[in-house]
Design an enzyme around this catalytic site. Structure first.
Site, PDB file in Angstrom:
ATOM      1  CE  LYS A  90      -4.087   1.892   0.332  1.00 39.30           C
ATOM      2  NZ  LYS A  90      -3.689   2.724  -0.823  1.00 39.30           N
ATOM      3  CD  GLN A 111       3.192   4.611   2.466  1.00 41.41           C
ATOM      4  OE1 GLN A 111       3.783   5.483   1.840  1.00 41.41           O
ATOM      5  NE2 GLN A 111       2.090   4.854   3.144  1.00 41.41           N
ATOM      6  CE  LYS A 114       3.744   7.764   6.037  1.00 39.30           C
ATOM      7  NZ  LYS A 114       3.579   8.656   4.869  1.00 39.30           N
ATOM      8  CE  LYS A 126       4.611   7.426  -1.927  1.00 34.62           C
ATOM      9  NZ  LYS A 126       3.658   7.818  -0.888  1.00 34.62           N
ATOM     10  N   GLY A 165      -3.160   7.979  -4.305  1.00 36.86           N
ATOM     11  CA  GLY A 165      -2.620   9.229  -4.814  1.00 36.86           C
ATOM     12  C   GLY A 165      -1.410   9.685  -4.019  1.00 36.86           C
ATOM     13  CG  ASP A 166       2.770  10.850  -2.994  1.00 38.37           C
ATOM     14  OD1 ASP A 166       3.802  11.302  -3.505  1.00 38.37           O
ATOM     15  OD2 ASP A 166       2.601  10.780  -1.764  1.00 38.37           O
ATOM     16  CB  THR A 209      -2.726  13.518   4.719  1.00 40.69           C
ATOM     17  OG1 THR A 209      -2.958  12.363   3.908  1.00 40.69           O
ATOM     18  CG2 THR A 209      -1.279  13.527   5.159  1.00 40.69           C
ATOM     19  CG  ASN A 240      -5.241  16.510  -0.096  1.00 47.18           C
ATOM     20  OD1 ASN A 240      -4.877  15.777   0.819  1.00 47.18           O
ATOM     21  ND2 ASN A 240      -6.499  16.636  -0.433  1.00 47.18           N
ATOM     22  CB  SER A 380      -5.683   4.737   1.686  1.00 50.92           C
ATOM     23  OG  SER A 380      -5.515   5.958   1.007  1.00 50.92           O
TER      24      SER A 380
END
Length: 452
Positions: A90, A111, A114, A126, A165-166, A209, A240, A380
């Site tokens: 993820k 990630q 996290k 990623k 998304g990123d 976030t 964002n 997410s």
């Protein structure tokens, strides 16, 4: 030589051309020394550190697409599937000219921990491309996204790898990618998160976030006997994360006086007008010069050397929400000199290692991104749950779960730091706490699953 130092030497030799990845691995393994030293024989026998610093696979591919002039363009696409010990890979898809394998590996490595901290069953990965969506027409972006997903679709799935998304990848890009995945695979499944609400997206994902950053920051302040109400904050970025961090900060009684984009920054002593910022950035997709033109109290400053000038002002808390390594040692010195109480990261590794150490050694409450900005990936994962159940939860349900997750993350990283007596500058070392708490869960799963 200790086990940590042995592995660091190997990682540095193998990845000498990837400074961001080396920075991330060094920071994590250094902070994990007490955990690793207390289990060194077991971890070394099972090559835990070698396995956790080497991705399961690194996928790199060509992305050809046709621009509006009929010219064929070629970009490079990436997906690094790092570790799936606790769940499907993820992690987001970053579309930015700076993207390269080293940056994607650094983000994927971060990630792992996290995602572990969220308490939800998701592994670390990623991806992205060096494609720049800025200045492109909707048709060009669709052409790129469809080509990108044509190749990426071979490697992902709802129970395999679920991208999100990123930077550069918002609802528009996710929509184009989802449509192409569905077309190629003939399957409507929760393979991407950050989807539109009409086709499986989650309420509160857009805010997650930024809101999560403030939920954790509030928990941090409360635990240290402090109150955010009436305080002043500096925020970097205007995407964002920054927008919704500013919005939630203001709801908690904090006056935010700065924000920035790639060309300059705003200082608004009356406080950032969130509605105006949304209009400029989310609707018009314009520069902050338009914000300054519309609000008389705002000062606009153009960047001359790429600096984030937002850190020079006297504030109580700093929220870096732009990109990696944006807050350097000089910035940290300005913040400390101006009496900042906390720095909590909304972006991924926005504070350099030297700046982090300086802030911590000078008694600043510092929480790194893998804990502080985990609200996005947590929501997410909540979107994945809703997709699996074929249900949609209300905004209040999702936001309530998000708040609970962020408060649990804070409690867990604080507990982990205290169990190993991790302190710096007379304060709890939350960076070490986050790495320890995230690492322990992943390692337990790796050991239980054997050599794989």
């Amino acid at each position: 030589m200790s086990y940590v130092d042995e592995v660091l030497a190997v990682v540095q030799k193998k990845n000498a051309d990837q400074p961001e990845f080396l920075q991330a691995v060094t920071e994590v393994l250094d902070s994990l020394r007490p955990v690793i030293e207390s289990n060194e024989e077991l971890y070394k026998k099972n090559a835990i550190l070698e396995r956790i610093t080497e991705p399961d696979r690194q996928i790199m591919f060509r992305v050809p697409w046709v621009d509006d002039n009929g010219q064929v363009q070629v970009n490079r696409g990436f997906r690094v599937q790092f570790n799936n010990a606790i769940g499907p890979y993820k992690g987001g898809l970053r579309l930015h000219p700076s993207v390269n394998l080293g940056i994607i590996k650094f983000l994927g490595f971060e990630q792992i921990f996290k995602n572990s901290l969220t308490t939800l069953p998701i592994g670390g990965g990623k991806g992205g491309s060096d494609f720049d969506p800025k200045g492109k027409s909707d048709r060009e972006i669709m052409a790129f996204c469809q080509s990108f997903m044509t190749e990426l679709s071979k490697y992902i799935g709802a129970d395999i790898d679920v991208p999100a998304g990123d930077i550069g990848t918002g609802a528009r890009e996710i929509g184009f990618m989802f449509g192409q995945y569905k077309r190629i695979r003939g399957s409507f499944e929760g393979v991407l998160t950050g989807k539109g609400l009409t086709y499986g997206g989650s309420l509160a994902r857009t805010q997650a976030t930024g809101y999560g950053l403030l939920y954790l920051t509030n928990a941090l302040w409360k635990d240290n006997g402090l109150d955010l109400n009436g305080k002043t904050a500096a925020v970097s970025g205007s995407g964002n994360v920054a927008i919704y961090a500013i919005e939630k900060a203001q709801q908690l009684g904090v006056k935010v006086v700065t924000c920035s984009d790639s060309t300059g920054w705003i200082y608004d002593p009356e406080g950032i007008d969130v509605a105006l910022l949304k209009e400029v950035k989310e609707v018009k997709r314009a520069r902050l010069t338009e914000y300054a033109a519309a609000k008389s109290s705002a000062e606009y400053h153009a960047k001359e050397n790429g600096e984030h000038g937002v850190w020079q002002y006297k504030v109580d808390l700093a929220l870096p929400c732009a990109t990696q390594n944006e807050l350097d040692l000089d910035d940290a010195k300005m913040l400390v000199a101006n009496g900042v109480t906390s720095v909590t990261e909304g972006a991924n590794m926005p504070t350099t290692l030297e700046a982090t150490k300086y802030l911590q050694e000078n008694g600043v409450l510092f929480v790194g991104g893998k804990a502080a900005n985990a609200g996005g990936v947590a929501t997410s994962a909540l979107e994945m749950s809703q997709n699996s159940e074929r249900l949609s939860w209300t905004f209040e349900e999702v936001d309530g779960k998000l708040k609970g997750i962020m408060e649990t993350i804070y409690a867990n990283i604080s507990d982990a730091a205290k169990r190993y007596d991790a302190t710096v500058g007379g304060k709890t070392d939350y960076v070490a706490g986050a790495n320890i708490a995230g690492f322990e869960k992943v390692v337990d799963a790796m050991l239980a699953q054997g050599v794989c």
